[in-house]
Enzyme design. Structure first.
Site, PDB file in Angstrom:
ATOM      1  N   LYS A  39      25.747  74.120 -10.367  1.00 30.71           N
ATOM      2  CA  LYS A  39      26.648  74.757  -9.394  1.00 30.71           C
ATOM      3  C   LYS A  39      26.982  73.765  -8.275  1.00 30.71           C
ATOM      4  O   LYS A  39      26.324  72.727  -8.128  1.00 30.71           O
ATOM      5  CB  LYS A  39      25.970  75.999  -8.808  1.00 30.71           C
ATOM      6  CG  LYS A  39      24.715  75.696  -7.989  1.00 30.71           C
ATOM      7  CD  LYS A  39      23.998  76.987  -7.597  1.00 30.71           C
ATOM      8  CE  LYS A  39      22.708  76.668  -6.840  1.00 30.71           C
ATOM      9  NZ  LYS A  39      21.870  77.876  -6.645  1.00 30.71           N
ATOM     10  N   ARG A 137      18.967  90.257  -2.099  1.00 37.98           N
ATOM     11  CA  ARG A 137      20.292  89.640  -2.179  1.00 37.98           C
ATOM     12  C   ARG A 137      20.936  90.226  -3.430  1.00 37.98           C
ATOM     13  O   ARG A 137      21.013  91.443  -3.561  1.00 37.98           O
ATOM     14  CB  ARG A 137      20.124  88.115  -2.213  1.00 37.98           C
ATOM     15  CG  ARG A 137      21.273  87.348  -1.622  1.00 37.98           C
ATOM     16  CD  ARG A 137      21.049  85.846  -1.649  1.00 37.98           C
ATOM     17  NE  ARG A 137      20.820  85.329  -3.000  1.00 37.98           N
ATOM     18  CZ  ARG A 137      20.592  84.045  -3.283  1.00 37.98           C
ATOM     19  NH1 ARG A 137      20.580  83.146  -2.329  1.00 37.98           N
ATOM     20  NH2 ARG A 137      20.408  83.661  -4.527  1.00 37.98           N
ATOM     21  N   TYR A 269      32.893  59.103  21.328  1.00 40.57           N
ATOM     22  CA  TYR A 269      33.242  60.351  22.024  1.00 40.57           C
ATOM     23  C   TYR A 269      32.179  60.770  23.026  1.00 40.57           C
ATOM     24  O   TYR A 269      30.990  60.773  22.709  1.00 40.57           O
ATOM     25  CB  TYR A 269      33.415  61.492  21.020  1.00 40.57           C
ATOM     26  CG  TYR A 269      34.726  61.471  20.288  1.00 40.57           C
ATOM     27  CD1 TYR A 269      35.939  61.552  20.970  1.00 40.57           C
ATOM     28  CD2 TYR A 269      34.750  61.387  18.903  1.00 40.57           C
ATOM     29  CE1 TYR A 269      37.145  61.542  20.287  1.00 40.57           C
ATOM     30  CE2 TYR A 269      35.951  61.380  18.208  1.00 40.57           C
ATOM     31  CZ  TYR A 269      37.147  61.456  18.913  1.00 40.57           C
ATOM     32  OH  TYR A 269      38.330  61.451  18.233  1.00 40.57           O
ATOM     33  N   MET A 317      34.768  62.194  13.150  1.00 38.71           N
ATOM     34  CA  MET A 317      35.256  62.761  11.893  1.00 38.71           C
ATOM     35  C   MET A 317      35.275  61.719  10.779  1.00 38.71           C
ATOM     36  O   MET A 317      34.872  61.988   9.651  1.00 38.71           O
ATOM     37  CB  MET A 317      36.649  63.362  12.095  1.00 38.71           C
ATOM     38  CG  MET A 317      37.134  64.141  10.884  1.00 38.71           C
ATOM     39  SD  MET A 317      38.792  64.812  11.075  1.00 38.71           S
ATOM     40  CE  MET A 317      38.542  66.093  12.267  1.00 38.71           C
TER      41      MET A 317
HETATM   42  C1  PLP Z   1      20.581  77.594  -7.054  1.00 44.87           C
HETATM   43  C2  PLP Z   1      19.782  78.450  -7.945  1.00 44.87           C
HETATM   44  C3  PLP Z   1      18.780  77.888  -8.749  1.00 44.87           C
HETATM   45  C4  PLP Z   1      18.347  76.431  -8.624  1.00 44.87           C
HETATM   46  O1  PLP Z   1      17.539  76.271  -7.485  1.00 44.87           O
HETATM   47  P1  PLP Z   1      16.806  74.896  -7.122  1.00 44.87           P
HETATM   48  O2  PLP Z   1      15.926  75.239  -5.991  1.00 44.87           O
HETATM   49  O3  PLP Z   1      17.858  73.914  -6.755  1.00 44.87           O
HETATM   50  O4  PLP Z   1      16.048  74.480  -8.332  1.00 44.87           O
HETATM   51  C5  PLP Z   1      18.164  78.714  -9.660  1.00 44.87           C
HETATM   52  N1  PLP Z   1      18.492  80.023  -9.757  1.00 44.87           N
HETATM   53  C6  PLP Z   1      19.428  80.598  -8.977  1.00 44.87           C
HETATM   54  C7  PLP Z   1      19.731  82.048  -9.141  1.00 44.87           C
HETATM   55  C8  PLP Z   1      20.095  79.844  -8.043  1.00 44.87           C
HETATM   56  O5  PLP Z   1      21.013  80.402  -7.263  1.00 44.87           O
END
Ligand code: PLP
Length: 376
Positions: A39, A137, A269, A317
């Site tokens: 992701k 969640r 800045y 920036m």
């Molecule tokens: C992001 C995520 C993971 C991976 O987590 P890490 O701590 O990076 O290993 C696993 N399961 C879910 C549901 C996640 O959102």
């Protein structure tokens, strides 16, 4: 690599990522499936390149957050199973079918809707049901009898996985993880007693893997940060990680100018830094728009010619000023290392996170698309 060719770039070692993946596989053994998490553009490492590499290294599953991320992988030719973990929008349901994505389903209502869609299409959509075992969640809060009834009513969709996610895997003393495991196992036992045994049962991400908390593995794990070479420290235990992984990314930026400034000169800045003596300042072509945290103003450091050079003044920036006094060899067009190793000096995402008051994940994901990705 390519000094002076890019303003700022990251070098990503695909070999390291393959080794990290292999290390996870060896630790969990052949009876536990590994679904690397790609992701957020593979935590800034580039989802398509990383996914291609993992696929060729033998990954049978990849995990993403959104349908959009899954579709991008399919369009790039990724053929592994893809688990979409962070729910989907109504408008994205169709794409789950079209692109053969496997949803994590977080509510029994969604289950009924997708089941109807699967029945209409005559396609046996596999899904993983996510339980909220106490994270508060995503995931269903329904109890075992309600879940069982819903699953028994499923006609066309296929119950392939039962999953949950830990809130406090890094806090050994809290007891929250134990309670979540118990709740998960209670649900699983009830479903199995009724003859429903999902092919995959999964709970854990990097930390339970790295610290060998086997009771939290089920028969699938979802490591993200470990794949990129990081393991967060934990609290409330003396346990050490048993997983050996190494960071796969180094981040560099080019010096636009090196200049000598007189004593008393204000830098950047807000005049946040005043030169206490004549100094040599290097102006780097990187700033907070690239993901170099503004909070590193006057407190971060980079590596120049194997030596640490402090950030002086505000990170702006597009530019960052560092103190290169005494580093005689440095010239405009040379590079500094923001993240990585040079000779004896090293800076990792955890150090940057500590100085910037954030977490290593946010540092890696925060490196913006303006920063060129170079694969080694
Ligand atoms: C992001 C995520 C993971 C991976 O987590 P890490 O701590 O990076 O290993 C696993 N399961 C879910 C549901 C996640 O959102």
């Amino acid at each position: 690599m390519n000094p002076g060719r890019h303003r700022s770039w990251v070098e990503i070692s695909l070999g390291r990522i393959a080794e990290n993946f292999q290390a996870v596989r060896e630790l969990v053994g052949p009876s536990v499936e590994v679904a690397p998490v790609v992701k957020a553009d593979a935590y800034g490492h580039g989802a398509i390149e990383v996914s291609r590499l993992l696929q060729s290294a033998g990954a049978r599953w990849l995990a993403v957050s959104s349908v959009e991320e899954g579709v991008a992988l399919r369009r790039a030719g990724i053929a592994t199973r893809i688990l979409v973990m962070a729910d989907f929008l109504e408008s994205e349901r169709e794409a789950l079918f079209e692109f053969h994505l496997t949803p994590a389903i977080h509510s029994l209502e969604d289950l009924a809707v997708l089941d109807r869609m699967a029945a209409d299409r005559g396609v046996p959509l596999p899904f993983h049901l996510k339980l909220d075992t106490g994270m508060g969640r995503l995931g269903t809060l329904a109890g075992p009898e309600e879940v069982l009834a819903a699953l028994c009513g499923v006609r066309a969709a296929r119950f392939e996985g039962l999953m949950t996610h830990f809130a406090s895997a890094a806090h050994y003393a809290s007891g929250q993880t134990e309670r979540q495991i118990e709740a998960f196992n209670r649900m699983l036992a009830r479903l199995e007693a009724a003859g429903l045994r999902p092919r995959y049962r999964h709970l854990g991400s990097t930390i339970p893997v790295a610290y060998a908390r086997r009771e939290a593995w089920g028969n699938m794990v979802r490591p993200g940060q470990a794949i990129y070479g990081y393991i967060s420290p934990v609290r409330g235990t003396t346990r050490k990680p048993v997983l050996g992984v190494q960071p796969a990314m180094q981040w560099r930026a080019t010096f636009l100018e090196i200049k000598d400034v007189p004593e008393g000169m204000l830098i950047g800045y807000g005049g946040m830094f005043r030169a206490p003596k004549p100094m040599r300042i290097g102006i780097l072509a990187v700033g907070y728009a690239d993901g170099f945290p503004h909070r590193l103003s006057n407190r971060g450091r980079v590596i120049v010619k194997g030596r640490y050079a402090p950030v002086v003044g505000a990170v702006s920036m597009d530019l960052t000023t560092v103190d290169v006094t005494g580093i005689e060899a440095v010239r405009g067009g040379d590079h500094a290392t923001l993240l990585g190793v040079e000779q004896e000096a090293s800076i990792d995402a955890q150090e940057i996170a500590r100085l910037a008051g954030t977490i290593s994940y946010a540092v890696l994901c925060g490196i913006s698309s303006r920063v060129k990705r170079i694969y080694l």
